[in-house]
Design a protein around this motif. Structure first.
Motif, short mmCIF file in Angstrom:
data_model
loop_
_atom_site.label_atom_id
_atom_site.label_comp_id
_atom_site.label_asym_id
_atom_site.label_seq_id
_atom_site.Cartn_x
_atom_site.Cartn_y
_atom_site.Cartn_z
N SER A 348 0.83 -1.21 0.00
CA SER A 348 0.00 0.00 0.00
C SER A 348 0.86 1.26 0.00
CB SER A 348 -0.94 -0.01 1.21
OG SER A 348 -0.22 -0.16 2.42
N LYS A 349 2.07 1.16 -0.51
CA LYS A 349 2.97 2.32 -0.52
C LYS A 349 2.42 3.46 -1.35
CE LYS A 349 6.35 -0.22 -1.97
NZ LYS A 349 7.69 -0.67 -2.44
N ARG A 350 1.84 3.14 -2.50
CA ARG A 350 1.32 4.21 -3.36
C ARG A 350 0.17 4.96 -2.69
NH1 ARG A 350 0.20 1.19 -8.91
NH2 ARG A 350 -0.56 -0.34 -7.42
N THR A 351 -0.68 4.21 -2.01
CA THR A 351 -1.80 4.86 -1.32
C THR A 351 -1.30 5.75 -0.19
OG1 THR A 351 -3.26 3.01 -1.86
CG2 THR A 351 -3.91 4.43 -0.03
N ILE A 352 -0.27 5.31 0.53
CA ILE A 352 0.28 6.12 1.62
C ILE A 352 0.84 7.44 1.08
CG2 ILE A 352 2.12 6.23 3.35
CD1 ILE A 352 1.75 3.23 3.77
N VAL A 353 1.51 7.37 -0.07
CA VAL A 353 2.02 8.60 -0.69
C VAL A 353 0.88 9.52 -1.09
CG1 VAL A 353 3.32 9.51 -2.65
CG2 VAL A 353 4.13 7.47 -1.47
N GLU A 354 -0.20 8.95 -1.64
CA GLU A 354 -1.37 9.75 -2.00
C GLU A 354 -1.99 10.40 -0.77
OE1 GLU A 354 -2.55 10.75 -4.66
OE2 GLU A 354 -2.20 9.37 -6.32
N MET A 355 -2.06 9.66 0.33
CA MET A 355 -2.63 10.21 1.56
C MET A 355 -1.82 11.40 2.06
SD MET A 355 -3.34 6.55 3.43
CE MET A 355 -3.71 7.29 5.05
N ALA A 356 -0.49 11.24 2.08
CA ALA A 356 0.36 12.33 2.56
C ALA A 356 0.25 13.54 1.65
CB ALA A 356 1.81 11.85 2.65
N CYS A 357 0.21 13.29 0.33
CA CYS A 357 0.10 14.40 -0.62
C CYS A 357 -1.24 15.11 -0.46
CB CYS A 357 0.29 13.88 -2.04
SG CYS A 357 0.35 15.16 -3.30
N TYR A 358 -2.30 14.33 -0.25
CA TYR A 358 -3.62 14.93 -0.06
C TYR A 358 -3.64 15.81 1.19
CZ TYR A 358 -8.64 15.30 0.79
OH TYR A 358 -9.89 15.79 1.03
N TYR A 359 -3.12 15.30 2.29
CA TYR A 359 -3.08 16.09 3.52
C TYR A 359 -2.28 17.37 3.33
CZ TYR A 359 -5.28 13.58 7.43
OH TYR A 359 -6.18 13.04 8.31
N PHE A 360 -1.13 17.25 2.67
CA PHE A 360 -0.25 18.41 2.52
C PHE A 360 -0.90 19.49 1.65
CE2 PHE A 360 2.99 20.80 0.27
CZ PHE A 360 3.82 21.22 1.30
N THR A 361 -1.39 19.08 0.47
CA THR A 361 -1.93 20.08 -0.47
C THR A 361 -3.18 20.75 0.08
OG1 THR A 361 -3.09 18.28 -1.62
CG2 THR A 361 -0.95 18.97 -2.50
N ASN A 362 -4.05 19.98 0.73
CA ASN A 362 -5.27 20.57 1.27
C ASN A 362 -4.99 21.44 2.49
OD1 ASN A 362 -8.00 19.54 -0.03
ND2 ASN A 362 -6.50 17.89 -0.17
N SER A 363 -3.98 21.09 3.27
CA SER A 363 -3.61 21.95 4.40
C SER A 363 -3.04 23.27 3.92
CB SER A 363 -2.59 21.23 5.29
OG SER A 363 -3.13 20.06 5.84
N MET A 364 -2.44 23.26 2.74
CA MET A 364 -1.90 24.49 2.19
C MET A 364 -3.00 25.43 1.68
SD MET A 364 1.43 24.63 2.44
CE MET A 364 1.79 25.92 1.28
N VAL A 365 -4.10 24.86 1.17
CA VAL A 365 -5.11 25.70 0.52
C VAL A 365 -6.36 25.92 1.37
CG1 VAL A 365 -4.33 24.96 -1.75
CG2 VAL A 365 -6.21 23.75 -0.64
#
Length: 448
Positions: A348-365
Motif C-alpha cells: 500500500s505504498k502508493r496509497t500512503i504517498v497519495e494520503m500524505a500528498c492529499y493532507y499536505f496540499t489541502n492543508s496548504m489551501v
C-alpha cells in the motif's frame, strides 16, 4: 483568479473583446467550485480504480455484455462506495467553502458568508451564528446515513494487474476531452502568472519585477509562507499515520467490535462536518487554553477536517488486498505487527504517498476552518490572502497564489515520481519472480 480571468477587465474578456458571462453570482460560484472539487473527486476515483479486479472486464466481454451493462457490473458497482464518498466530499467542499462565495458571490447570500459575518464581522452575533452552524449540520446527518447505506452494499475484491484491452477510439475521445478541460482550467490560472509582472493591470502592461522584489523584502509575507509549509508538513505526517492506522484496524481486523465501528463512524462524521463549523467549535472549546492561536491547533484542525478522504483511500486499498494474508502469516509464525510491516505496508505504498500528498496540499489551501483559529503570529497563506483581499492588495495575493501553486505542484510531482519508482521496482520484482520460476521449472525438466 476568476475575476481577473472573466471579469469586465479580465484577461480572457480583453482577448475575446467582450465579457463571456457574468462572473458574479451563482454562475461564478459554480464555476469556481467545479475547479475546486474536481481534483479531490478525481483522486478518490483514480486511486480506487487502481485496485479494481480487471479480470471482470474480460469475463464481461466473454459473457457478451453490452457496453452499459459491462460498465455497470465491472466498474460502477465495485466502485459504488467510492463514488458515494466522492459525491459527499464534493458536496461538503462546495457547501462549506468560504473563499469563492466571498470573491465572486456578489450580492447572492451564502450560508458560509453569513456565518463568517456573525462570528468575525464588525458586529458579531454569536447567537445567530450558532443557529446557522446547527443548520449546517443537518446535511451532515443525512450524509452519515447515506454513507452507512452504501457501506453495507460494499463488497471488497482484490485487485489484479491484468492489462485492459486497448481501444484507440476510446482513448482518443477521452484524451481530447481531458485535454480541453485541462487547458480551460490552466487558462483560468494563466492570469495569476501575468499580473505580478506588469506595472498596473489592466492599464499599464509594462513588464516589471518590482512587485516580486517588494514581496521578497517583506518579512511578514515570508513568515506567513514558512508557517503555512510548516503546518502542512506536520499535518501530512501525523494525519497520514493516524488515518492509515485507523484504516488497518477497521479493514484488516477479523472481528469488528464497537470501537472499530466507532472509528468508521468518526470518519463519516468528519467527512460531513462543515469546516467552518469545525473551526468555530475549536475556537469556542480551546479559547483561553494553551492551544489557542498556536500552530498545534491548526495541525489538529486540519487533521480532523481532512481525515475522511485519506482514511477512505487507505481503507479502500486495504480491502482490495488478499484477506488471507494475515492467516497465512500467522501459520508461518509471524505476528500481526510483522504482517503489517512486511506485507501490508509494502503493498500500500502508493496509497500512503497519495494520503500524505492529499493532507499536505489541502492543508496548504484550506481556509474554512483555520480562518477562525489563526492569529497574527500563526497566519497561514490562505488567511493572509483573505486579509490582503480586504485591503485590495491583489498583486501580493497573486504572488502568494503562485508560490502556493508551485509548492503544491512540487508536492504532486514528488509524489508522482515516488509512485513511478514504486511501480518500476514492482515490475523488476515481478520479472525476477518469473525468471526464478522459469529456472526452477527448467531444472525440474532437466532432472526428469
Amino acid at each position: 483568479m476568476l475575476i481577473y480571468s472573466f471579469g469586465r477587465q479580465g484577461l480572457w474578456t480583453r482577448l475575446v473583446g467582450q465579457e463571456l458571462f457574468s462572473i458574479y453570482g451563482k454562475s461564478g460560484v459554480i464555476l469556481g467550485l467545479l475547479i475546486y472539487t474536481i481534483p479531490v473527486t478525481f483522486l478518490l476515483m483514480n486511486d480506487a480504480m487502481n485496485y479494481l479486479d480487471k479480470r471482470y472486464l474480460t469475463v464481461s466481454r466473454l459473457m457478451g455484455d453490452g457496453f452499459f451493462r459491462g460498465l455497470k457490473i465491472t466498474i460502477l458497482q465495485p466502485l459504488g462506495k467510492t463514488f458515494g464518498v466522492a459525491f459527499v466530499q464534493a458536496f461538503f467542499m462546495s457547501f462549506t467553502d468560504f473563499g469563492i462565495p466571498v470573491a465572486v458571490g456578489g450580492r447572492e447570500p451564502f450560508i458560509t458568508t453569513l456565518l463568517y459575518e456573525y462570528f468575525m464581522g464588525s458586529i458579531p452575533d454569536f447567537n445567530r451564528g450558532a443557529v446557522i452552524a446547527l443548520i449546517m449540520l443537518v446535511p451532515s446527518i443525512v450524509s452519515i446515513l447515506f454513507l452507512r447505506k452504501i457501506q453495507k452494499n460494499d463488497h471488497a475484491t482484490p485487485g489484479t494487474n491484468t492489462s485492459v484491452k486497448s481501444n484507440p477510439v476510446r482513448d482518443l475521445f477521452f484524451g481530447v476531452g481531458l485535454t480541453v478541460g485541462g487547458l480551460f482550467i490552466l487558462g483560468v490560472f494563466l492570469v495569476m502568472f501575468l499580473l505580478p509582472f506588469v506595472e498596473g493591470w489592466p492599464f499599464d502592461m509594462t513588464f516589471t519585477t518590482r512587485h516580486i522584489e517588494a514581496f521578497l523584502q517583506t518579512s511578514d509575507l515570508r513568515r506567513t509562507l514558512n508557517t503555512g509549509i510548516f503546518v502542512a508538513l506536520w499535518t501530512a505526517l501525523f494525519g497520514t499515520v493516524i488515518a492509515y492506522l485507523a484504516a488497518i484496524f477497521t479493514a484488516r481486523s477479523a472481528k469488528q467490535n464497537v470501537i472499530l465501528k466507532m472509528i468508521d463512524s468518526l470518519a463519516s462524521i468528519t467527512n460531513s462536518i462543515p469546516g467552518m463549523v469545525l473551526g468555530i467549535a475549536y475556537l469556542l472549546v480551546f479559547s483561553g487554553t494553551t492551544l489557542q492561536s498556536t500552530i498545534s491547533i491548526l495541525v489538529i484542525a486540519n487533521m480532523v477536517h481532512y481525515f475522511a478522504t485519506p482514511y477512505q483511500l487507505a481503507k479502500s486499498a486495504l480491502l482490495k488486498m488478499n484477506p488471507n494474508w494475515e492467516n497465512t502469516a500467522k501459520m508461518m509464525g509471524d505476528s500481526w505487527l510483522d504482517t503489517v510491516v512486511r506485507i501490508i505496508l509494502p503493498n500500500s505504498k502508493r496509497t500512503i504517498v497519495e494520503m500524505a500528498c492529499y493532507y499536505f496540499t489541502n492543508s496548504m489551501v484550506t481556509i474554512s476552518a483555520v480562518v477562525f483559529l489563526t492569529s497574527a503570529r500563526t497566519m497561514v497563506i490562505t488567511t493572509k490572502i483573505k486579509e490582503l483581499q480586504h485591503f485590495g492588495r491583489f498583486t501580493e495575493i497573486f504572488i502568494l497564489s503562485i508560490l502556493l501553486l508551485l509548492i503544491n505542484l512540487t508536492a504532486r510531482i514528488l509524489a508522482q515520481s515516488i509512485m513511478r519508482r514504486f511501480e518500476a521496482n514492482e515490475k523488476i520484482s515481478q520479472k525476477r519472480v518469473h525468471l526464478s520460476v522459469f529456472r526452477q521449472r527448467f531444472r525440474n525438466f532437466r532432472g526428469v
